[in-house]
Design a protein around this motif. Structure first.
Motif, short mmCIF file in Angstrom:
data_model
loop_
_atom_site.label_atom_id
_atom_site.label_comp_id
_atom_site.label_asym_id
_atom_site.label_seq_id
_atom_site.Cartn_x
_atom_site.Cartn_y
_atom_site.Cartn_z
N GLN A 112 0.93 -1.10 -0.03
CA GLN A 112 -0.03 0.10 -0.02
C GLN A 112 0.89 1.22 -0.03
OE1 GLN A 112 -3.00 -0.23 3.20
NE2 GLN A 112 -3.61 1.80 2.56
N LYS A 113 0.67 2.23 -0.92
CA LYS A 113 1.33 3.51 -1.07
C LYS A 113 0.71 4.55 -0.46
CE LYS A 113 4.43 5.73 -4.31
NZ LYS A 113 5.24 5.60 -5.73
N GLN A 114 -0.68 4.48 -0.46
CA GLN A 114 -1.54 5.56 -0.18
C GLN A 114 -2.38 5.10 1.22
OE1 GLN A 114 -3.74 7.72 -3.12
NE2 GLN A 114 -2.13 7.37 -4.55
N PHE A 115 -2.32 6.07 2.07
CA PHE A 115 -3.12 5.69 3.33
C PHE A 115 -4.20 6.69 3.53
CE2 PHE A 115 0.62 3.35 3.54
CZ PHE A 115 0.21 2.14 4.19
N LYS A 116 -5.44 6.68 3.84
CA LYS A 116 -6.27 7.54 4.44
C LYS A 116 -7.04 6.99 5.60
CE LYS A 116 -10.27 10.20 2.81
NZ LYS A 116 -11.36 10.64 1.57
N GLY A 117 -7.31 8.10 6.53
CA GLY A 117 -7.71 7.58 7.58
C GLY A 117 -7.65 8.65 8.77
N GLU A 118 -7.79 8.24 10.08
CA GLU A 118 -7.78 9.00 10.98
C GLU A 118 -6.33 9.18 11.90
OE1 GLU A 118 -9.34 9.04 15.62
OE2 GLU A 118 -11.09 9.03 14.24
N LEU A 119 -5.79 10.11 11.96
CA LEU A 119 -4.40 10.20 12.71
C LEU A 119 -4.46 9.63 13.99
CD1 LEU A 119 -2.79 13.40 11.34
CD2 LEU A 119 -2.19 11.21 10.48
N ALA A 120 -3.70 8.73 14.52
CA ALA A 120 -3.77 8.03 15.58
C ALA A 120 -2.35 8.14 16.34
CB ALA A 120 -4.01 6.73 15.49
N GLY A 121 -1.72 9.36 16.25
CA GLY A 121 -0.65 9.95 16.78
C GLY A 121 0.66 9.57 16.27
N LEU A 122 1.81 9.78 16.94
CA LEU A 122 3.34 9.86 16.54
C LEU A 122 3.98 9.01 17.75
CD1 LEU A 122 5.25 10.94 14.20
CD2 LEU A 122 5.49 12.85 15.63
N ASP A 123 4.74 8.26 17.41
CA ASP A 123 5.69 7.44 18.23
C ASP A 123 7.22 7.62 17.60
OD1 ASP A 123 6.83 6.01 20.22
OD2 ASP A 123 6.14 4.07 19.46
N GLY A 124 7.91 8.87 18.22
CA GLY A 124 9.19 8.82 17.56
C GLY A 124 8.94 9.44 16.33
N GLU A 125 9.47 8.76 15.22
CA GLU A 125 9.36 9.13 13.78
C GLU A 125 8.65 8.23 13.05
OE1 GLU A 125 11.24 11.68 11.91
OE2 GLU A 125 11.62 12.45 13.82
N THR A 126 7.53 7.44 13.79
CA THR A 126 6.69 6.66 13.19
C THR A 126 4.98 7.36 13.29
OG1 THR A 126 7.89 4.84 13.79
CG2 THR A 126 5.82 4.25 13.02
N ILE A 127 4.55 7.37 12.36
CA ILE A 127 2.99 7.98 12.21
C ILE A 127 1.96 6.84 12.30
CG2 ILE A 127 1.26 9.14 10.65
CD1 ILE A 127 4.06 10.29 9.38
N ALA A 128 1.21 6.83 13.04
CA ALA A 128 -0.13 5.85 13.13
C ALA A 128 -1.21 6.38 12.74
CB ALA A 128 -0.20 5.72 14.85
N ILE A 129 -1.94 5.66 11.65
CA ILE A 129 -3.11 6.28 11.04
C ILE A 129 -4.02 4.81 11.16
CG2 ILE A 129 -2.26 5.68 8.72
CD1 ILE A 129 -3.84 8.22 7.87
N ARG A 130 -5.10 5.46 11.71
CA ARG A 130 -6.28 4.23 11.69
C ARG A 130 -7.12 4.34 10.46
NH1 ARG A 130 -8.10 5.56 15.98
NH2 ARG A 130 -7.23 4.05 17.25
N GLN A 131 -7.08 3.05 9.63
CA GLN A 131 -7.68 3.06 8.22
C GLN A 131 -9.08 2.83 8.48
OE1 GLN A 131 -4.68 1.44 5.14
NE2 GLN A 131 -4.22 0.59 7.26
N LYS A 132 -10.08 2.84 7.31
CA LYS A 132 -11.39 2.77 7.42
C LYS A 132 -11.86 1.48 7.95
CE LYS A 132 -12.66 6.60 5.48
NZ LYS A 132 -13.02 7.77 6.08
N SER A 133 -11.16 0.38 7.67
CA SER A 133 -11.03 -1.08 8.16
C SER A 133 -10.68 -0.95 9.61
CB SER A 133 -10.11 -1.96 7.42
OG SER A 133 -8.65 -1.57 7.90
N GLY A 134 -10.48 -0.16 10.30
CA GLY A 134 -9.97 -0.17 11.70
C GLY A 134 -8.75 -0.62 11.90
#
Length: 177
Positions: A112-134
């Motif tokens: 997967q090259k594109q992500f869309k969803g709710e930003l769920a925070g940042l851990d150091g330099e890693t982005i967390a994103i909650r996708q539509k699937s959960g």
């Protein structure tokens, strides 16, 4: 082609001198249609007024005229990042946690090259994103080539309390016409 790192090095001190945070410096277009786009914001409001943009534009123009880092013609565009703002710094992903975003990567993660969803925070330099699937995807910041907030009712509500300065001037101008 102009070096964005060099341009950022020239522009950032001018923004900081005015108390602004630099959001993005980008060269767009080709040939005679090139535009140097500079986005900045006041840290306390996440916006710039028209007067702020004009003042920063003058300062940047003076530096660019003196240093001449761009060999060909270009247009300078200075603006606030707007509501559906680009996310360009690691802290942006933490600051806007809980809001919907679209992220494009330089290379796929698990196909997967594109992500869309709710930003769920940042851990150091890693982005967390909650996708539509959960499911929550974990994306290295260094892999992001483009990211921006998605315009939603929630985002509009979150930005309403920001500075209305400039809006009153626009209303007054319309009333006098």
């Amino acid at each position: 082609m102009a070096d964005i790192a060099v341009l950022t090095g020239l522009i950032a001190p001018e923004a900081q001198a005015l108390g602004f945070d630099l959001v993005r410096v980008r060269m767009m277009g080709r040939g005679d249609e090139r535009t140097l786009q500079v986005m900045a914001e006041r840290p306390e409001t996440r916006q710039l007024t028209i007067d702020d943009c004009a003042e920063l534009s003058r300062r940047i123009s003076d530096v660019l005229d003196r240093e001449d880092p761009i060999p060909d013609a270009y247009r300078l565009e200075v603006s606030s990042p707007g509501i559906d703002r680009p996310l360009t710094r690691p802290g942006d992903f933490a600051d806007w946690s809980g809001h919907e975003a679209r992220i494009v990567l330089s290379a796929p993660i698990d196909g997967q090259k594109q992500f869309k969803g709710e930003l769920a925070g940042l851990d150091g330099e890693t982005i967390a994103i909650r996708q539509k699937s959960g499911t929550i995807a974990h994306i290295p910041f260094a892999s992001v080539v483009d990211a921006k907030l998605v315009l939603t009712d929630k985002l509009i509500q979150a930005t309403v309390p920001l500075s209305a300065e400039g809006a009153e001037e626009e209303i007054e101008a319309e009333e006098t016409e």
